[in-house]
Design an enzyme around this catalytic site. Structure first.
Site, PDB file in Angstrom:
ATOM      1  N   CYS A   8       0.844  -1.194   0.000  1.00 37.71           N
ATOM      2  CA  CYS A   8       0.000   0.000   0.000  1.00 37.71           C
ATOM      3  C   CYS A   8       0.882   1.249   0.000  1.00 37.71           C
ATOM      4  O   CYS A   8       1.853   1.294   0.754  1.00 37.71           O
ATOM      5  CB  CYS A   8      -0.873  -0.042   1.248  1.00 37.71           C
ATOM      6  SG  CYS A   8      -1.953   1.378   1.445  1.00 37.71           S
ATOM      7  N   PRO A   9       0.595   2.212  -0.833  1.00 39.61           N
ATOM      8  CA  PRO A   9      -0.555   2.389  -1.717  1.00 39.61           C
ATOM      9  C   PRO A   9      -0.269   2.004  -3.173  1.00 39.61           C
ATOM     10  O   PRO A   9      -1.044   2.340  -4.060  1.00 39.61           O
ATOM     11  CB  PRO A   9      -0.818   3.885  -1.619  1.00 39.61           C
ATOM     12  CG  PRO A   9       0.565   4.474  -1.570  1.00 39.61           C
ATOM     13  CD  PRO A   9       1.367   3.474  -0.731  1.00 39.61           C
TER      14      PRO A   9
END
Length: 79
Positions: free
Chosen positions: A17-18
């Site tokens: 993430c992200p």
């Protein structure tokens, strides 16, 4: 066949993430309206991030499933 009938496949396994959502967003931005994209990733946060990004940007989430430890999302560019 064109890019709307043959899905683009993004192998984003191992990214955290992200990054999976950002790569998926970039692919949707570059795709033709109606194009399908299959995103494969292993980051557990993607189950929140990718559907949220798709809704926020106005695209379609055609489906999502889990295959072992791989999350698979079927996206379609709006338009």
């Amino acid at each position: 066949m064109d890019e709307r009938t043959v899905p683009l496949r993004l192998d984003l396994r191992g990214l955290k993430c992200p990054l999976p959502a950002l790569h998926a967003r970039r692919a949707l931005e570059r795709a033709a309206p109606g194009a399908a994209i299959i995103v494969e990733c292993t980051d557990p946060m993607a189950v929140i991030d990718i559907p949220h990004m798709v809704r926020q940007d106005g695209h379609l989430l055609d489906g999502q499933e889990t295959e072992g430890d791989v999350l698979v999302f079927r996206l379609r560019k709006a338009g």
